[in-house]
Scaffold this motif. Structure first.
Motif, PDB file in Angstrom:
ATOM      1  N   CYS A 182      -1.004   8.979  -8.713  1.00  0.00           N
ATOM      2  CA  CYS A 182      -0.798  10.180  -7.888  1.00  0.00           C
ATOM      3  C   CYS A 182      -0.398   9.853  -6.443  1.00  0.00           C
ATOM      4  CB  CYS A 182      -2.090  10.992  -7.888  1.00  0.00           C
ATOM      5  SG  CYS A 182      -2.057  12.396  -6.760  1.00  0.00           S
TER       6      CYS A 182
ATOM      7  N   ARG B  30     -11.662  15.644  -7.799  1.00  0.00           N
ATOM      8  CA  ARG B  30     -10.284  15.240  -7.552  1.00  0.00           C
ATOM      9  C   ARG B  30      -9.385  16.461  -7.357  1.00  0.00           C
ATOM     10  NH1 ARG B  30      -5.268  12.696  -8.600  1.00  0.00           N
ATOM     11  NH2 ARG B  30      -4.736  13.899 -10.444  1.00  0.00           N
TER      12      ARG B  30
ATOM     13  N   CYS C 153      -1.600  18.487  -3.527  1.00  0.00           N
ATOM     14  CA  CYS C 153      -0.897  18.216  -4.783  1.00  0.00           C
ATOM     15  C   CYS C 153       0.508  18.788  -4.690  1.00  0.00           C
ATOM     16  CB  CYS C 153      -1.654  18.849  -5.946  1.00  0.00           C
ATOM     17  SG  CYS C 153      -0.678  18.923  -7.459  1.00  0.00           S
ATOM     18  N   VAL C 154       1.512  17.943  -4.920  1.00  0.00           N
ATOM     19  CA  VAL C 154       2.903  18.392  -4.817  1.00  0.00           C
ATOM     20  C   VAL C 154       3.437  18.865  -6.166  1.00  0.00           C
ATOM     21  CG1 VAL C 154       3.341  16.876  -2.858  1.00  0.00           C
ATOM     22  CG2 VAL C 154       3.869  16.068  -5.172  1.00  0.00           C
TER      23      VAL C 154
ATOM     24  N   CYS D 299       3.964  17.232  -8.941  1.00  0.00           N
ATOM     25  CA  CYS D 299       5.017  16.349  -9.448  1.00  0.00           C
ATOM     26  C   CYS D 299       4.841  16.029 -10.924  1.00  0.00           C
ATOM     27  CB  CYS D 299       5.042  15.042  -8.662  1.00  0.00           C
ATOM     28  SG  CYS D 299       3.596  13.996  -8.937  1.00  0.00           S
ATOM     29  N   GLY D 300       3.649  16.336 -11.467  1.00  0.00           N
ATOM     30  CA  GLY D 300       3.435  16.162 -12.901  1.00  0.00           C
ATOM     31  C   GLY D 300       3.161  14.739 -13.355  1.00  0.00           C
TER      32      GLY D 300
ATOM     33  N   CYS E 264       0.450  12.898 -13.010  1.00  0.00           N
ATOM     34  CA  CYS E 264      -0.885  12.728 -13.604  1.00  0.00           C
ATOM     35  C   CYS E 264      -0.890  13.174 -15.060  1.00  0.00           C
ATOM     36  CB  CYS E 264      -1.948  13.467 -12.802  1.00  0.00           C
ATOM     37  SG  CYS E 264      -1.529  15.190 -12.466  1.00  0.00           S
TER      38      CYS E 264
HETATM   39  S1  SF4 Z   1       0.820  16.693  -9.882  1.00  0.00           S
HETATM   40 FE1  SF4 Z   1      -0.800  15.189 -10.244  1.00  0.00          FE
HETATM   41  S2  SF4 Z   1       0.086  13.227  -9.635  1.00  0.00           S
HETATM   42 FE2  SF4 Z   1       1.392  14.838  -8.732  1.00  0.00          FE
HETATM   43  S3  SF4 Z   1       0.520  15.169  -6.689  1.00  0.00           S
HETATM   44 FE3  SF4 Z   1      -0.441  16.657  -8.052  1.00  0.00          FE
HETATM   45  S4  SF4 Z   1      -2.359  15.648  -8.688  1.00  0.00           S
HETATM   46 FE4  SF4 Z   1      -1.015  14.050  -7.871  1.00  0.00          FE
END
Ligand code: SF4
Ligand code: SF4
Ligand code: SF4
Ligand code: SF4
Ligand code: SF4
Lengths: 347, 320
Positions: free
Chosen positions: B218, B252, B260-261, B263-264, B266
């Motif tokens: 992440c 978390r 959290c951006v 971005c997928g 995780c």
């Molecule tokens: S989508 Fe998941 S990996 Fe991406 S920033 Fe959010 S928590 Fe982190």
């Protein structure tokens, strides 16, 4: 040999579940793992390997073995009652049966691990793989996709029915008094299973050959491989997660910890991973495997060099391909075998 | 895709030759069709091994955390979602923008190997390529053509920023932005009553094997010392039991709130397919509703909602 019609399997499972805890590959939210069977459960015998190997049944990810309590004059310990009763593991793939054999070498040899020994009491029904996946390479370790010699009962998928062969005393015992579910297989059906077994092994071996690598290179340089260049480059992209070790049917490292609140607590052991940075961290702050390079090297050296050196040539990998499929950055043990073996040979 | 691949190799070779960068982060290709992995290129002559295909999904920017310790300047390729992650690292002051050279890749979506498998197209598969609007699956002796739309990652179907929001040089024309509604799954979960929803998450979290891949990948998880690794005090017990797993995920998720951006990454790396995207998006949705729209990773200079205090902020949890 016997056989069972696929349509009769739910009846068989119902019968087996009356006398024992029955584990089958079940689909939960799209993920197939071994779990206790109940009527109506979504059994999946078609996908090859479960995500988590059945090792968590003989060596659970967490296992509490003693409770303690501070009494007025002493600390009181009560061992946890070990689980009893029969259980049956149905539909284990041959590589996973071989994985259990690897774990046996660790836990059943001196010093004997009684927790493991107790949990290993189950009866195993293995299911042959007719069509290995691209990531499967069990043949590399002289295993067969279509046969699991260490299983109690071996099953082959013939399409409409499963061929059934008892291979151990436990297997013979389970096969007795099963005439309601099992019938005699014909010579033709036995022949078909034999054929399937040969084709599966040949197909997998051919796919492996296409990738041009073999275990011989690594066997020849099992020790020197420690200084290979590849650890540096591979580890650079490794995320240091626990996927490859936790989905591996042979990885067996664990930690021991306490959980306590107030005057009471419990001691448990739980899986640990050589890919985690605190795995070798010592109380002094010293860490003999300070960077990912040493950690990545350790995983492969343990499987391909240290384990066979200690256990008469038996490798700590059964070629199930789980780590190949699940590593988020495609770190692939077959490429390690190819490069570590090849590179040093050339040097 | 071929044109993009040529540009990638050309730019990589050029920055290494000129000394503008001493490391290029791109993608390399393994022997199996889905294996497109992060590659570290330091020599001009190695740039021919760089790849660009429908599986170049790993975000490269998190490697900057380590590489920038030893490298003067790192060039890397970022897709739309990767760029958001990069900006998060920037906002968290974990990378020095001056030491990074970004090539932006306008992205029309990548292919999810699990969807290929579920469609039964994986046996004996050699490679997968886009060819004139179709997705071509090549096998030893034959080919199959399919409509790509059923094979894209879910995250690509809902992607709102396929054109990188941060770059030094863009490697292609902007692609059309046409996302599906991203909160649909969250909306479905919200409809369930509390106990049903609790059971749903209980089932998901029980499956977690605590491999920490979701955290390690992440771009918003970049703390030097993670609370989940501390041994003294040991906040997160090592036992894989439901309560510890819940503590891990809820903590978390809340630490990701406003960071959290989406971005997928995780959800992609999770070996047991825990729907982490729904968890993250629930928090994104709630924050948007409580504190106004905020899109993490788009404008790193903009103060995130949980860092700023407004006297008018809702504080339902204090009032009840
Ligand atoms: S989508 Fe998941 S990996 Fe991406 S920033 Fe959010 S928590 Fe982190
Ligand atoms: S699964 Fe891959 S990334 Fe994770 S620790 Fe293993 S090799 Fe590294
Ligand atoms: S190392 Fe990988 S391929 Fe070998 S047994 Fe373990 S998970 Fe399977
Ligand atoms: S999420 Fe967007 S930018 Fe990222 S891979 Fe998918 S389409 Fe491309
Ligand atoms: S990646 Fe999945 S299994 Fe691993 S810790 Fe995260 S949620 Fe759990």
């Amino acid at each position: 040999m016997k056989k069972i019609k696929k349509g009769d399997l739910p009846l068989l499972w119902e019968h087996l579940a009356r006398g024992a805890l029955l584990y089958l590959p079940l689909n939960e939210d799209g993920v197939v793992n071994f779990a206790p069977w109940q009527k109506g459960a979504r059994v999946n015998l078609d996908s090859l390997n479960t995500v988590v190997p059945p090792k968590n049944l003989v060596f659970p990810q967490s296992e509490t073995y003693v409770h303690f309590e501070q009494k007025a004059d002493a600390l009181d310990f009560t061992p946890v009652q070990e689980p009893k009763g029969d259980y049956i593991l149905f539909g284990v793939r041959p590589c996973d049966v071989a994985g259990l054999t690897v774990l046996d070498r660790v836990f059943l040899e001196d010093p004997l691990d009684s927790l493991y020994e107790n949990r290993r009491r189950g009866t195993i029904l293995a299911l042959a793989c007719n069509e290995p996946d691209q990531s499967c390479f069990c043949t590399t370790f002289d295993l067969e996709p279509g046969f699991a010699p260490a299983a109690d009962i071996m099953l082959w998928d013939l399409g409409e029915a499963l061929l059934w062969q008892a291979q151990s005393a436990k297997g013979v015992a389970l096969t007795q008094n099963m005439d309601v579910y099992l019938s005699e297989a014909t010579a033709q059906e036995e022949k078909t299973a034999e054929q399937l077994q040969v084709t599966a092994a040949a197909a997998e071996a051919a796919a492996v050959r296409e990738q041009e690598w073999a275990l011989d290179g690594v066997k020849a340089v099992a020790k020197e491989m420690f200084d290979a260049q590849i650890w540096e480059s591979l580890s650079r992209r490794c995320l240091g997660c626990g996927i490859c070790t936790y989905v591996c049917p042979t990885c067996h490292c664990f930690d021991i910890e306490d959980f306590s609140r107030g005057e009471q607590g419990e001691r448990f052991r739980c899986w640990d991973s050589c890919m985690f940075k605190d795995f070798t961290l010592m109380a002094s702050g010293e860490n003999p495997r300070p960077s990912r390079k040493e950690r990545v090297r350790q995983r492969f050296m343990h499987k391909l060099s240290y384990f066979p050196a200690r256990h008469g040539g038996l490798h700590g990998c059964v070629g199930c391909g789980r780590c190949v499929r699940k590593c988020p950055v495609s770190i692939d043990i077959t490429q390690v075998i190819k490069e570590a073996g090849g590179l040093i040979n050339r040097a | 895709m071929k044109a993009m691949l040529q540009k990638i190799r050309k730019e990589a070779a050029s920055v290494l030759a000129s000394g503008e960068a001493d490391l290029v982060l791109g993608w390399g290709k393994g022997p199996l069709w889905w294996q497109s992995y992060p590659a570290f290129i330091e020599e001009e002559k190695e740039t021919g091994s760089l790849t660009w295909d429908p599986f170049c999904v790993p975000n490269l920017s998190k490697y900057l955390l380590e590489e920038l310790w030893v490298k003067q300047k790192v060039a890397l390729f970022l897709k739309g979602c990767d760029a958001l992650g990069f900006n998060q690292l920037l906002q968290d002051k974990r990378v020095d923008r001056e030491k990074v050279l970004i090539f932006g890749i306008p992205c029309s979506g990548l292919i999810d190997p699990q969807k290929v498998e579920r469609a039964g197209l994986h046996q004996g598969l050699h490679s997968v390529e886009h060819q004139g609007g179709e997705l071509v699956f090549s096998y030893k002796d034959d080919q199959k053509k399919e409509d790509p739309s059923s094979f894209y990652y879910d995250k690509c179907l809902t992607c709102r920023h396929p054109n990188p929001v941060v770059f030094d040089m863009m490697l292609g024309d902007a692609v059309a932005v046409n996302p599906q509604e991203r909160f649909a799954a969250v909306g479905e979960l919200e409809k369930q009553d509390v106990s049903e929803r609790y059971r749903y998450w209980e089932r998901q979290f029980s499956r977690c094997i605590r491999c920490f891949a979701c955290r390690n990948v992440c771009p918003a998880c970049s703390c030097r010392e993670c609370i989940f690794d501390l041994t003294d005090p040991r906040w997160l017990g090592k036992a894989n039991v439901l309560s510890e797993n819940q503590f891990y995920h809820i903590t978390r998720a809340f630490h990701m709130a406003g960071r959290c951006v989406d971005c997928g990454e995780c959800a992609r790396v999770c070996p047991v397919d825990i729907p982490l995207t729904s968890l993250n998006r629930k928090l994104i949705k709630d924050l948007n509703e409580l504190y106004g729209e905020y899109d993490a990773g788009v404008e790193p200079e903009k103060e995130p909602p949980l860092i700023t205090f407004n006297p008018g902020d809702p504080a339902a949890f204090l009032e009840s």
